[in-house]
Design an enzyme around this catalytic site. Structure first.
Site, PDB file in Angstrom:
ATOM      1  N   CYS A  11     -11.377  -1.225  -1.922  1.00 18.23           N
ATOM      2  CA  CYS A  11     -10.968   0.124  -2.321  1.00 18.23           C
ATOM      3  C   CYS A  11     -12.006   0.755  -3.241  1.00 18.23           C
ATOM      4  O   CYS A  11     -11.774   1.831  -3.788  1.00 18.23           O
ATOM      5  CB  CYS A  11      -9.593   0.104  -2.989  1.00 18.23           C
ATOM      6  SG  CYS A  11      -9.476  -0.978  -4.428  1.00 18.23           S
ATOM      7  N   GLN A  20       0.824  -1.203   0.000  1.00 14.41           N
ATOM      8  CA  GLN A  20       0.000   0.000   0.000  1.00 14.41           C
ATOM      9  C   GLN A  20       0.863   1.261   0.000  1.00 14.41           C
ATOM     10  O   GLN A  20       1.922   1.306   0.632  1.00 14.41           O
ATOM     11  CB  GLN A  20      -0.918   0.010   1.223  1.00 14.41           C
ATOM     12  CG  GLN A  20      -1.972  -1.079   1.219  1.00 14.41           C
ATOM     13  CD  GLN A  20      -3.198  -0.700   0.400  1.00 14.41           C
ATOM     14  OE1 GLN A  20      -3.191   0.279  -0.338  1.00 14.41           O
ATOM     15  NE2 GLN A  20      -4.244  -1.491   0.511  1.00 14.41           N
ATOM     16  N   TYR A  72      -7.411 -13.565  -1.789  1.00 20.08           N
ATOM     17  CA  TYR A  72      -6.701 -12.505  -2.526  1.00 20.08           C
ATOM     18  C   TYR A  72      -5.598 -11.944  -1.631  1.00 20.08           C
ATOM     19  O   TYR A  72      -5.469 -10.732  -1.453  1.00 20.08           O
ATOM     20  CB  TYR A  72      -7.656 -11.387  -2.943  1.00 20.08           C
ATOM     21  CG  TYR A  72      -8.873 -11.818  -3.717  1.00 20.08           C
ATOM     22  CD1 TYR A  72      -8.834 -11.959  -5.101  1.00 20.08           C
ATOM     23  CD2 TYR A  72     -10.080 -12.077  -3.069  1.00 20.08           C
ATOM     24  CE1 TYR A  72      -9.959 -12.351  -5.817  1.00 20.08           C
ATOM     25  CE2 TYR A  72     -11.216 -12.466  -3.778  1.00 20.08           C
ATOM     26  CZ  TYR A  72     -11.147 -12.598  -5.155  1.00 20.08           C
ATOM     27  OH  TYR A  72     -12.260 -12.975  -5.856  1.00 20.08           O
TER      28      TYR A  72
END
Length: 478
Positions: A343, A218, A247
């Site tokens: 997101c 990130q 994931y």
């Protein structure tokens, strides 16, 4: 820096940089806007808690990428793309970027000029430099610079590396990445170490993670730590659970939760990421976590067939969201708790609608501002499996799944920008409308009809149709 920085204080925004869409808006108003957005999408499924903002929403980007071009007056320059184009806006500074990363980019540019390097032209396949990417360890201070070239050979690489190190004393490692393809992707597949180990490390949630040039990590580590702490708190682990990290990428969430679980299973389709996850487990001496390279939906079906049922699932898919196949498999596996990190609240809301059909309800959602001064917001949703004896069948029509209204997922301009960036093709609104209709997305009346009944419309070429479908998939519209 003043939190009420006005757009006039940033010359890049006035010149066409579209990275900070909300820069003109005071930060408290940005948070209120994102809170309202998350509520509009998710509140029909459950309560949405107050957004988690940043105390200092500036200089948070620890991953910075600049692209090279040739300026008629300055020669070799690097900077950011102008919004909606491949034109480079020369700049080495931005109010959201880590200052040390900016200094590294300036060092690379100066060393490249001294070595008489030129910018790569993908169309003509001439020149040398394409991009420079800096990864900064927020908590370790380590720094990695990756110089992306078109050709495989970097002439005078030793001299170049020595000069970059001289100009940037804090540099930990310098890497050349080779990307000869005419694509919008920044990195290619081949890396060559010019100095150092070829990777850096950073700490997150008390663990140490290796970051290579191609690793996903990130860009805002400070908020990432808060995001993961929230996700693990929502899981309410007692140390007895089997946790599935779907994931999983390089294993950050699963490994952070491993100390509070009996065992962690991570699944990820990217083989390189799985290798990183396994290495991260060894690096942190975590023995109750294992990671497999597989399609997440197929792996869940396999677990269901073997009657292996995790107690908690962490779900952190890409922006396009999960797939109906995965969500159906998750329903068959029936873990009591699902923590869904996203997101894109729009695709998350779509997936929660499908999970409702599988007997799940959303307990709450928590927005997290991972990217201040942009439109983007991250959300953590806790879902609980309804008791089978109390299960209520939920029949959803197409409107509830937000499929017939799919054109609202992304604007025509956003689709055009995505296609240009990822395939180098320019597409018209007409072509987008034609592909949407082929995919069953209902368009507004007369949107793409010719002005006269006899007029013939140009039809979207196959290469552009493929690129548009990729964009529609990316935005979760098909």
């Amino acid at each position: 820096m003043n939190q009420d920085l006005h757009k006039s204080s940033c010359p890049l925004l006035r010149k066409g940089c579209g990275g900070c869409q909300l820069l003109a808006m005071p930060y408290p108003e940005q948070l209120a806007r994102k809170q309202s957005f998350a509520r509009r999408l998710l509140e029909k499924w459950g309560p949405v808690q107050p957004i988690v903002g940043m105390e200092d929403p500036w200089r948070y980007r620890c991953k910075v990428t600049a692209s090279f071009t040739t300026d008629p007056r300055q020669g070799l320059v690097c900077g950011l793309y102008v919004q909606g184009s491949r034109r480079v806006l020369p700049a080495t500074t931005c109010p959201l970027q880590d200052r040390r990363a900016e200094q590294a980019i300036q060092a690379v540019l100066q060393a490249a000029r001294e070595c008489r390097y030129t910018a790569f032209d993908p169309a003509r396949r001439t020149g040398l430099l394409r991009h420079v990417q800096v990864r900064q360890g927020l908590f370790t201070g380590q720094q990695m610079v990756t110089v992306v070239t078109g050709p495989d050979i970097l002439p005078g690489s030793r001299r170049f590396a020595a000069r970059v190190r001289e100009l940037c004393p804090g540099l930990t490692t310098l890497v050349q990445n080779v990307n000869p393809r005419p694509t919008g992707m920044v990195l290619g597949e081949k890396c060559r170490i010019l100095f150092g180990a070829g990777y850096i490390e950073d700490t997150l949630c008390g663990l140490r993670f290796r970051i290579s040039p191609v690793s996903f990590y990130q860009v805002n580590p400070r908020q990432t730590q808060r995001l993961y702490e929230l996700a693990i708190r929502e899981a309410n682990l007692t140390g007895k659970e089997t946790v599935l990290d779907a994931y999983c990428g390089t294993g950050t969430i699963g490994l952070a939760a491993a100390g509070q679980a009996r065992q962690v299973l991570g699944v990820e389709l990217n083989a390189a990421a799985v290798r990183d996850a396994q290495a991260n487990a060894r690096r942190n001496h975590i023995q109750n976590a294992r990671f497999v390279c597989a399609d997440a939906g197929a792996y869940l079906n396999r677990l269901a067939g073997e009657h292996i049922a995790p107690d908690t699932v962490f779900l952190d898919p890409p922006r396009s969201g999960s797939t109906p196949e995965f969500l159906a498999a998750l329903g068959r596996l029936a873990p009591p708790r699902v923590v869904y990190i996203s997101c894109d609240p729009a695709t998350q809301a779509r997936d929660i609608a499908l999970l409702a059909r599988e007997g799940y309800r959303m307990i709450r959602a928590i927005p997290v501002d991972m990217f201040p001064h942009t439109e983007h917001v991250e959300t953590v949703c806790l879902l609980s499996k309804l008791n089978a004896k109390q299960h209520i069948e939920i029949n959803l029509d197409m409107d509830e799944l937000d499929l017939t209204d799919a054109e609202k997922k992304a604007t025509y301009q956003e689709i055009k920008d995505y296609v240009l960036e990822h395939s180098g093709l320019k597409v018209s609104s007409l072509y987008i409308a034609q592909v949407k209709q082929k995919c069953g997305i209902i368009e507004r009346e007369n949107y793409n009809k010719p002005k006269s009944e006899d007029a013939k419309q140009p039809q979207c070429p196959p290469d552009k149709e493929k690129a548009i479908k990729e964009a529609l998939t990316h935005f979760g519209m098909i």
